[in-house]
Design a protein around this motif. Structure first.
Motif, PDB file in Angstrom:
ATOM      1  N   SER A 149       4.991  30.310   0.233  1.00 37.53           N
ATOM      2  CA  SER A 149       5.758  30.315   1.478  1.00 37.53           C
ATOM      3  C   SER A 149       5.607  28.978   2.178  1.00 37.53           C
ATOM      4  CB  SER A 149       5.285  31.443   2.400  1.00 37.53           C
ATOM      5  OG  SER A 149       3.952  31.221   2.825  1.00 37.53           O
ATOM      6  N   THR A 150       6.621  28.611   2.945  1.00 36.46           N
ATOM      7  CA  THR A 150       6.586  27.394   3.745  1.00 36.46           C
ATOM      8  C   THR A 150       7.238  27.685   5.091  1.00 36.46           C
ATOM      9  OG1 THR A 150       8.730  26.598   2.945  1.00 36.46           O
ATOM     10  CG2 THR A 150       6.785  25.890   1.709  1.00 36.46           C
ATOM     11  N   ALA A 151       6.887  26.870   6.072  1.00 34.69           N
ATOM     12  CA  ALA A 151       7.534  26.962   7.384  1.00 34.69           C
ATOM     13  C   ALA A 151       8.586  25.878   7.539  1.00 34.69           C
ATOM     14  CB  ALA A 151       6.503  26.845   8.496  1.00 34.69           C
ATOM     15  N   GLU A 152       8.521  24.870   6.685  1.00 38.40           N
ATOM     16  CA  GLU A 152       9.510  23.797   6.701  1.00 38.40           C
ATOM     17  C   GLU A 152       9.469  23.095   5.353  1.00 38.40           C
ATOM     18  OE1 GLU A 152       8.461  21.017   9.730  1.00 38.40           O
ATOM     19  OE2 GLU A 152       6.340  21.020   9.224  1.00 38.40           O
ATOM     20  N   GLY A 153      10.585  22.534   4.943  1.00 40.37           N
ATOM     21  CA  GLY A 153      10.626  21.789   3.697  1.00 40.37           C
ATOM     22  C   GLY A 153      10.524  22.658   2.471  1.00 40.37           C
ATOM     23  N   GLN A 172      12.323  34.649   6.748  1.00 41.61           N
ATOM     24  CA  GLN A 172      11.948  35.593   7.796  1.00 41.61           C
ATOM     25  C   GLN A 172      11.654  34.856   9.094  1.00 41.61           C
ATOM     26  OE1 GLN A 172      10.867  39.147   8.001  1.00 41.61           O
ATOM     27  NE2 GLN A 172      12.287  39.422   6.283  1.00 41.61           N
ATOM     28  N   PRO A 173      12.045  35.429  10.230  1.00 41.99           N
ATOM     29  CA  PRO A 173      11.622  34.853  11.508  1.00 41.99           C
ATOM     30  C   PRO A 173      10.115  35.056  11.681  1.00 41.99           C
ATOM     31  CG  PRO A 173      12.626  36.986  11.860  1.00 41.99           C
ATOM     32  CD  PRO A 173      12.812  36.676  10.403  1.00 41.99           C
ATOM     33  N   ILE A 174       9.518  34.288  12.566  1.00 43.21           N
ATOM     34  CA  ILE A 174       8.109  34.454  12.909  1.00 43.21           C
ATOM     35  C   ILE A 174       8.036  35.111  14.279  1.00 43.21           C
ATOM     36  CG2 ILE A 174       5.901  33.310  13.284  1.00 43.21           C
ATOM     37  CD1 ILE A 174       6.860  33.165  10.427  1.00 43.21           C
ATOM     38  N   LEU A 208       3.114  24.477  13.559  1.00 45.88           N
ATOM     39  CA  LEU A 208       4.320  24.440  14.381  1.00 45.88           C
ATOM     40  C   LEU A 208       4.152  25.273  15.650  1.00 45.88           C
ATOM     41  CD1 LEU A 208       7.046  24.730  11.586  1.00 45.88           C
ATOM     42  CD2 LEU A 208       6.362  22.681  12.830  1.00 45.88           C
ATOM     43  N   PHE A 209       3.462  26.394  15.529  1.00 44.60           N
ATOM     44  CA  PHE A 209       3.213  27.240  16.694  1.00 44.60           C
ATOM     45  C   PHE A 209       2.318  26.502  17.699  1.00 44.60           C
ATOM     46  CE2 PHE A 209       0.660  30.625  18.787  1.00 44.60           C
ATOM     47  CZ  PHE A 209       1.688  31.298  19.420  1.00 44.60           C
ATOM     48  N   VAL A 265       9.488  34.141  17.946  1.00 48.19           N
ATOM     49  CA  VAL A 265       9.181  32.771  18.353  1.00 48.19           C
ATOM     50  C   VAL A 265      10.358  31.864  18.013  1.00 48.19           C
ATOM     51  CG1 VAL A 265       7.584  30.840  18.118  1.00 48.19           C
ATOM     52  CG2 VAL A 265       6.735  33.199  17.973  1.00 48.19           C
ATOM     53  N   PRO A 266      10.929  31.187  18.998  1.00 48.41           N
ATOM     54  CA  PRO A 266      12.107  30.350  18.734  1.00 48.41           C
ATOM     55  C   PRO A 266      11.776  29.177  17.804  1.00 48.41           C
ATOM     56  CG  PRO A 266      11.241  29.952  20.944  1.00 48.41           C
ATOM     57  CD  PRO A 266      10.502  31.134  20.415  1.00 48.41           C
ATOM     58  N   GLY A 267      12.671  28.953  16.859  1.00 50.59           N
ATOM     59  CA  GLY A 267      12.535  27.789  15.989  1.00 50.59           C
ATOM     60  C   GLY A 267      11.536  27.932  14.862  1.00 50.59           C
ATOM     61  N   LEU A 268      10.905  29.095  14.725  1.00 46.76           N
ATOM     62  CA  LEU A 268       9.921  29.283  13.654  1.00 46.76           C
ATOM     63  C   LEU A 268      10.454  30.276  12.628  1.00 46.76           C
ATOM     64  CD1 LEU A 268       6.269  29.478  15.039  1.00 46.76           C
ATOM     65  CD2 LEU A 268       7.456  27.584  13.974  1.00 46.76           C
ATOM     66  N   VAL A 269      10.480  29.856  11.355  1.00 46.22           N
ATOM     67  CA  VAL A 269      10.846  30.744  10.248  1.00 46.22           C
ATOM     68  C   VAL A 269       9.871  30.491   9.103  1.00 46.22           C
ATOM     69  CG1 VAL A 269      13.302  30.849  10.826  1.00 46.22           C
ATOM     70  CG2 VAL A 269      12.474  29.093   9.249  1.00 46.22           C
ATOM     71  N   GLU A 270       9.726  31.485   8.258  1.00 43.82           N
ATOM     72  CA  GLU A 270       8.930  31.324   7.042  1.00 43.82           C
ATOM     73  C   GLU A 270       9.827  31.621   5.852  1.00 43.82           C
ATOM     74  OE1 GLU A 270       4.499  32.280   5.306  1.00 43.82           O
ATOM     75  OE2 GLU A 270       5.262  33.454   6.988  1.00 43.82           O
TER      76      GLU A 270
END
Length: 291
Positions: A149-153, A172-174, A208-209, A265-270
């Motif tokens: 899993s990644t949160a970005e890239g 998925q959203p966080i 990121l959080f 949480v806005p702007g956070l996805v996994e």
């Protein structure tokens, strides 16, 4: 240690499966005396007798039973090797070896292997570890696919030297989840006093959080840092704090109302990825799972 003589192993297998020297010699078009000599050489190499003589019968010793099990495995692997390299379907069970990050949700892993988990013709091997170790095993052909899993890239480099590919399985959203609360949670201001259960600082989601809270000048009350999704799930159920997870990790608890999604949480996805290595003979089961 000298290499095992597989011809001798096959002759031993024939003696064991035909019930004795005479029957095996007849099937192999050899004399019983020649077959006995070859058996003796295998026993000398292994350092153990493989048969005991009871009257006119040959009975497997404990070492013989072990050797017979190994022989059957060796010959089955040989058949599968020929079938694979000749691009023909294997007649026996086919193995699928899946590696997953230690921190990856068990629900994500189960969703991936779901189509084959009940198939009696598939031998499923699941391993967990760090990305470094799992990718080494993937490159060494010890794994067919790695789940990450990644949160970005992207979890793998995309350059001319890389032999790895990744496919996004899901996104998925966080969220901040926890037990039901009397009042709605305001983000991020209420995190000044509501305790948190967070992934470890090495997690991309956590980084990121933390950045979002730092920009809002929020110093959170930290109950625990956990690098295992299953443990985060357990702590979310047992704690009065909020837990930072993708909803899929606590899917069952959200459905039965034990936990509530308080804040997305806005702007956070996994993103969940399946990583494979480019191979001339890829495991055909991957076509079923990756499409």
């Amino acid at each position: 240690m000298p290499a095992l003589n597989y011809h001798h192993l096959r002759l031993f297998h024939a003696i064991a499966t035909h019930g004795g020297l005479t029957a095996a010699a007849r099937a192999l078009h050899l004399s019983p005396s020649a077959l006995s000599v070859q058996l003796g050489r295998l026993e000398d190499q292994l350092g153990h007798r493989l048969f005991d003589r009871e009257g006119r019968r040959l009975v497997l010793t404990e070492a013989g039973r072990i050797a017979l099990d190994y022989a059957a495995t060796v010959f089955e692997a040989g058949h599968e090797l020929l079938a694979t390299l000749r691009d023909r379907p294997a007649t026996g069970r086919r193995a699928l070896r899946v590696g997953a990050q230690t921190t990856l949700s068990r629900n994500v892993q189960l969703a991936f292997v779901g189509p084959v988990i009940a198939d009696p013709e598939v031998e499923l091997v699941l391993r967990s570890g760090t990305m470094e170790v799992l990718l080494e095993q993937l490159n060494a052909h010890a794994l067919d696919v790695v789940l990450a899993s990644t949160a970005e890239g992207d979890p793998v480099p995309h350059d001319a030297a890389s032999t790895l590919d990744s496919v996004v399985l899901d996104e998925q959203p966080i969220s901040l989840v926890g037990r039901p609360r009397a009042a709605p949670v305001r983000y991020p201001e209420d995190l000044v006093h509501i305790p948190l259960l967070l992934p470890s600082q090495g997690s991309p989601v956590r980084r990121l959080f933390d950045t979002q809270l730092a920009r809002a000048a929020i110093r959170p009350v930290l109950l625990a840092e956990v690098d295992d999704a299953a443990m985060l799930r357990l702590l979310a159920r047992a704690s009065d704090g909020l837990t930072l997870v993708p909803p899929v990790v606590v899917r069952d608890e959200l459905q039965d109302g034990t936990l509530v999604e308080h804040v997305r949480v806005p702007g956070l996805v996994e993103r969940f990825h399946a990583i494979t290595a480019r191979r001339r003979f890829p495991n055909p089961l991957l076509k079923l799972l990756l499409g």
